[in-house]
Structures are given as C-alpha cells and as structure tokens.
Motif scaffolding. Sequence first.
Motif, PDB file in Angstrom:
ATOM      1  N   VAL A 214       0.854  -1.178   0.000  1.00  0.00           N
ATOM      2  CA  VAL A 214       0.000   0.000   0.000  1.00  0.00           C
ATOM      3  C   VAL A 214       0.896   1.236   0.000  1.00  0.00           C
ATOM      4  CG1 VAL A 214      -1.729   1.358   1.243  1.00  0.00           C
ATOM      5  CG2 VAL A 214      -1.879  -1.130   1.255  1.00  0.00           C
ATOM      6  N   LEU A 215       0.671   2.147  -0.942  1.00  0.00           N
ATOM      7  CA  LEU A 215       1.377   3.421  -0.983  1.00  0.00           C
ATOM      8  C   LEU A 215       0.347   4.521  -0.825  1.00  0.00           C
ATOM      9  CD1 LEU A 215       3.907   5.152  -1.399  1.00  0.00           C
ATOM     10  CD2 LEU A 215       3.475   5.030  -3.873  1.00  0.00           C
ATOM     11  N   ILE A 216       0.532   5.363   0.187  1.00  0.00           N
ATOM     12  CA  ILE A 216      -0.402   6.448   0.474  1.00  0.00           C
ATOM     13  C   ILE A 216       0.210   7.747  -0.029  1.00  0.00           C
ATOM     14  CG2 ILE A 216      -1.550   7.727   2.311  1.00  0.00           C
ATOM     15  CD1 ILE A 216      -0.873   4.684   3.730  1.00  0.00           C
ATOM     16  N   VAL A 217      -0.553   8.490  -0.798  1.00  0.00           N
ATOM     17  CA  VAL A 217      -0.095   9.775  -1.329  1.00  0.00           C
ATOM     18  C   VAL A 217      -0.793  10.882  -0.551  1.00  0.00           C
ATOM     19  CG1 VAL A 217       0.186  11.205  -3.379  1.00  0.00           C
ATOM     20  CG2 VAL A 217       0.186   8.716  -3.598  1.00  0.00           C
ATOM     21  N   GLY A 218      -0.076  11.529   0.342  1.00  0.00           N
ATOM     22  CA  GLY A 218      -0.659  12.564   1.195  1.00  0.00           C
ATOM     23  C   GLY A 218      -0.410  12.246   2.654  1.00  0.00           C
ATOM     24  N   GLU A 242       3.879  15.878   0.373  1.00  0.00           N
ATOM     25  CA  GLU A 242       4.526  17.149   0.065  1.00  0.00           C
ATOM     26  C   GLU A 242       4.765  17.927   1.352  1.00  0.00           C
ATOM     27  OE1 GLU A 242       3.981  20.800  -3.163  1.00  0.00           O
ATOM     28  OE2 GLU A 242       2.518  19.164  -3.041  1.00  0.00           O
ATOM     29  N   ARG A 243       3.864  17.723   2.328  1.00  0.00           N
ATOM     30  CA  ARG A 243       3.993  18.371   3.629  1.00  0.00           C
ATOM     31  C   ARG A 243       3.279  17.521   4.664  1.00  0.00           C
ATOM     32  NH1 ARG A 243       1.471  24.133   5.628  1.00  0.00           N
ATOM     33  NH2 ARG A 243      -0.433  23.114   4.940  1.00  0.00           N
ATOM     34  N   LEU A 244       4.042  16.892   5.553  1.00  0.00           N
ATOM     35  CA  LEU A 244       3.429  16.076   6.590  1.00  0.00           C
ATOM     36  C   LEU A 244       2.495  16.935   7.443  1.00  0.00           C
ATOM     37  CD1 LEU A 244       6.398  13.834   7.779  1.00  0.00           C
ATOM     38  CD2 LEU A 244       4.333  13.094   6.582  1.00  0.00           C
ATOM     39  N   GLU A 273       2.173  12.022  12.705  1.00  0.00           N
ATOM     40  CA  GLU A 273       3.444  11.472  12.218  1.00  0.00           C
ATOM     41  C   GLU A 273       4.026  10.471  13.216  1.00  0.00           C
ATOM     42  OE1 GLU A 273       7.967  12.914  11.020  1.00  0.00           O
ATOM     43  OE2 GLU A 273       6.415  14.413  11.417  1.00  0.00           O
ATOM     44  N   GLN A 274       3.972  10.817  14.494  1.00  0.00           N
ATOM     45  CA  GLN A 274       4.507   9.925  15.522  1.00  0.00           C
ATOM     46  C   GLN A 274       3.790   8.577  15.519  1.00  0.00           C
ATOM     47  OE1 GLN A 274       4.005  11.394  19.515  1.00  0.00           O
ATOM     48  NE2 GLN A 274       5.545  10.030  20.371  1.00  0.00           N
ATOM     49  N   HIS A 275       2.465   8.617  15.365  1.00  0.00           N
ATOM     50  CA  HIS A 275       1.688   7.382  15.361  1.00  0.00           C
ATOM     51  C   HIS A 275       2.058   6.509  14.158  1.00  0.00           C
ATOM     52  CE1 HIS A 275      -2.505   5.574  16.498  1.00  0.00           C
ATOM     53  NE2 HIS A 275      -1.551   4.677  16.499  1.00  0.00           N
ATOM     54  N   LEU A 284       7.990   9.297   3.397  1.00  0.00           N
ATOM     55  CA  LEU A 284       8.781  10.036   2.412  1.00  0.00           C
ATOM     56  C   LEU A 284       8.240  11.458   2.368  1.00  0.00           C
ATOM     57  CD1 LEU A 284       8.587   7.280  -0.346  1.00  0.00           C
ATOM     58  CD2 LEU A 284      10.347   7.534   1.405  1.00  0.00           C
ATOM     59  N   ASN A 285       8.875  12.361   3.099  1.00  0.00           N
ATOM     60  CA  ASN A 285       8.388  13.737   3.198  1.00  0.00           C
ATOM     61  C   ASN A 285       8.985  14.612   2.098  1.00  0.00           C
ATOM     62  OD1 ASN A 285       6.958  15.879   4.295  1.00  0.00           O
ATOM     63  ND2 ASN A 285       8.538  16.396   5.781  1.00  0.00           N
ATOM     64  N   LEU A 286       8.341  15.734   1.841  1.00  0.00           N
ATOM     65  CA  LEU A 286       8.778  16.723   0.843  1.00  0.00           C
ATOM     66  C   LEU A 286       8.843  16.110  -0.551  1.00  0.00           C
ATOM     67  CD1 LEU A 286      11.643  18.478   2.850  1.00  0.00           C
ATOM     68  CD2 LEU A 286       9.232  19.114   2.712  1.00  0.00           C
ATOM     69  N   GLN A 287       7.880  15.263  -0.858  1.00  0.00           N
ATOM     70  CA  GLN A 287       7.823  14.627  -2.169  1.00  0.00           C
ATOM     71  C   GLN A 287       6.474  14.934  -2.808  1.00  0.00           C
ATOM     72  OE1 GLN A 287      10.474  13.297  -3.386  1.00  0.00           O
ATOM     73  NE2 GLN A 287      11.679  13.162  -1.505  1.00  0.00           N
ATOM     74  N   ARG A 288       6.506  15.491  -4.006  1.00  0.00           N
ATOM     75  CA  ARG A 288       5.268  15.867  -4.702  1.00  0.00           C
ATOM     76  C   ARG A 288       4.968  14.894  -5.828  1.00  0.00           C
ATOM     77  NH1 ARG A 288       4.367  19.588  -8.890  1.00  0.00           N
ATOM     78  NH2 ARG A 288       6.502  20.364  -8.689  1.00  0.00           N
TER      79      ARG A 288
END
Length: 525
Positions: A214-218, A242-244, A273-275, A284-288
Amino acid sequence: MLDTNLRAQLKAYLERVKLPFEIIASLDDSAAAREMHGLLSDIVSLCDKITLRTDGTDVRKPSFALAGAGEAPRIRFAAIPLGHEFASLVLALLQVGGHPPKIETALIEQIRNLEGEFRFETYMSLSCHNCPDVVQALNLMAVLNPRVHSVVIDGALYQQEVTERQVMAVPMVFLNGEHFGQGRMDVEEIVARLDTGTAARDAARLNAKQAYDVLIVGGGPAGAAAAVYAARKGIRTGMLAERLGGQTMDTMGIENFVSVLETDGPKFAAALEQHARLYEVDILNLQRAEKLIPATDNDGLVGVQLANGATLHSKTVILSTGARWREVNVSGEREYRNKGVAYCPHCDGPLFKGKRVAVIGGGNSGVEAAIDLAGIVGHVTLLEFGDALRADAVLVSKLKSLKNVDIHTQAQTTAITGADGKVNGLTYIDRASGESRRVELEGVFVQIGLVPNSEWLKGTLELSRHGEIVVDARGQTSLPGVFAAGDVTTVPFKQIIIATGDGAKAALGAFDHLIRSSAPQAVAA
C-alpha cells in the motif's frame, strides 16, 4: 517576567545545558527592552552555565544573541520570544548549550557540509503557529554550521522594517538580503533548496525502493490514518507527502476531534506522524506526486511518478492529497499575495495592527477570522456573496456586537487593487442595487472554502465537476487498486475526524483488495 509555572518548566529544560555560553543583549530605554531584560535575567538565574552581557551593539534594539564560549554569535532574536516562539527560544538555548538535536544523522552532516555564507532573517509574529518551524529550523542550522546565521525578527516590534521591506505575511525569510521564501518550511525543505544535489540523490534513492503493498499519497489526517491501519495489517506500507500534516498545519485551534478536548494544528500533525512512525511506515516527506500510472497486466503494480523524476510502485495506492484554500480569482489577488492578500488571519493578522482590512467570506471561517482580526486591526469589512452570513448563529451574534466591523451581504468582490507593491483597496458590486463600490484598506483575508488537490489526476480516474475524486463506500476509485480518502474526495463535510475515518476505511478497502486479488482462482471441473 516569567510566572512560577513557566520558570519551573524552563529550569527543568535548562538542566540539559552541557556547555557554557553567553547571552549578549543590545538594549535601549524602551519598554520592550526592559521586558526583554527581565526575560533574560530570569533565564540566567535558572542556569549557572549561562551568563548575560548587556553591552551588545547590534543595530536592532532591543535584541539579544546567543554565543558559545569563544565563538561569535550566530543566533539573534530581535524579539521577545514568548507565545508560540517560546519553544524556539528554549530549543536555541539548549542547542547552543550542547544538547543534541533530534534529527537524522544524515541531515546533520548535510547541514554541516553546506558551502557558502548564509545570513537568514526571518520575520514572524508571536501568534503565528507556522513561524516556529521556520525559526527553529534556521536556528538549528546556525548551531550546526558556522557559516549559517539566523536572525529572528518580530514584525510587531519592528513595524518600520516590516513596512520598508513590504513584509505582509509571515513567516517571511530573507537570505543574504534577498527574499528566500514565505510560509511554513522545515529544515529538510530549506536544506534541499540550498543543496542543489538533493533532488538527484533523492530520485536515485526512491527509484531503488521495492514495491509497496500500500502506498499512500498525502500526509494529512486521512493519509496518516490510512498508514496506521495498513501497517497494522503487517503489509509493506509507504506514505509520501509534500507536507506532513497537510492542512492541519495551517489550523490554529482544534476543539471538535472527539476525545481530544483541545489542541492546535501543528501538535496534532506531529502526533499523526509519531503514530505512523510507531508502525514503521516508510515516510517520504517533501515529495510531490505528479502522475498516477495505472497498473498493467504484466506486473499489476500502480506507479506514482514524483516531481524529482523518481517513480514508486505499489500493489495498491490510497490518494489523500487533501485540499487548499480557494481563491477569489479576481484581478490583483495573485499579484498582491503576501503583499496584503493573506489566507491565515492567525499568522498574518498582527502585521496589520491598527490598519483597515477586509475578510471575504461569510461562513464559519470568515466570521471567525473577522472576530479575531477585530481585536488587532483598526477596522474590518466583511463581504459575503450570499444574501446572509452562513456562519453559526453564535458567531454571527458575536461579530455583530463588534463596533469596528462592517458587514456587507450580496457583495461580489470584483478586484483587489494596490500601489507601490502593496494592497490599497478592493472593489465589489452590490448585487442588490447593481452598484460598484470601493473600500480603502491595507489587507484582504480570503476565507471562501477549499479546492481539492487533484489536478494531477485529470484524465486518469473519475473526478466530480468540482474536481473531487469519486469514491464508493469502501473508498474505491474508478481505477482498480486505487483508493482515496479525505478532503480530496466526494465525501461530504470536510472535517478532520471524517478524514481520519475515511483514511482507515480506505486502508481496509485496499487490504481487502489485496486479499481478493491474491486469492487462488477456483478451477472449473
């Protein structure tokens, strides 16, 4: 200066200071300087490793700098950092005092290896909940790299500078005297902009990743909930953002998330984010994301192409890219954005102290913004397109009780005007009479709802006429193996609690899809 509780908390933090350093204050005879001196005196009284000098010669008075033993100062506060910035002050004290930062080792080395001279100036307001992220990032970089300097400036304290440099939105950052950026930025994003090789290295690293289940976008509430629910199933889960935190990072107060009595957006985002990290989600942060590639019969994998050129693959994908502030789409709006046109009253309101502003929008967000601004600015004009305000009755009643607020319904905004690079007014049509009218002012706050972040998906899967992703009861989109959740979808009532529930539902839908698609087919007799 500090109350008893705050002194006790600060004393406990300052016990972590390992190395001696000094505070160098540049003061004048103003009331703000006396307040700053009181704060600094409290600090040094709580830690014997910190000393205070008041012979500073900085041109900004009052201000103070932090300097390690035998070092020139690289962090300066032209501010009395209380409110949201008190945490920034505490972290700066600890880090200059040798307390190790909580960031990845690779990022620390990347900061230390930056070449060049970087003098950052950050204009902030004490009521801005996005400003501390930028301030803390730049202060940390100054601690780690002697070629980086960070100056933090309270726009309310230095109004003349704000006017001269046309700072009309915070946080606003200047690098070596030139505009660098505005809005929330974290340390990874800032370093990536300074280190030109980051994008290529990221693309190579991401291209090498194995396919996900599973890949989540957002990375907002829907995405984080989907990540937790998917990872708990024991399947390989990735989450790119793109922004956590998503739009919650722009939310001041959250008081309707059941079981959480009160919190703010950044704290809520950090908890999300911690959870997710607790369950070893590959974040993967800062990825559009720029393109969705449907699965083929050959490999059955859905592809997500990123802005840096990398492509990730997964057996299923959950789209949770959220929404953004809707624009009025009139002449002058984009031209004067951050030059008088703003979208966050909590962040930018203090920059308009004593001035005239307008709020466009008569729903809850618009009326709340007008009430908030009325306590700061000189005058508020609220414009609502419809025949009546759409906000809750209690909010409307409060708004109408304020003496420095004018309300205009049936008002269609037609243009935002300006001169010398900043807003000076707006025009609107009175829909009842058909007359065009003008309001002289210095700021415009737009509060008219949201637009789904789905443009990159056009032509790939079914979207509604409003651009929302069409989903069924399980979160399934029109594309097999692709699910969606949260504000980007057709699900009504855009609320955090609804987005988290939708994220969980989409994850369960994706897991069910994985089970069924991998089950052995019955053989005909």
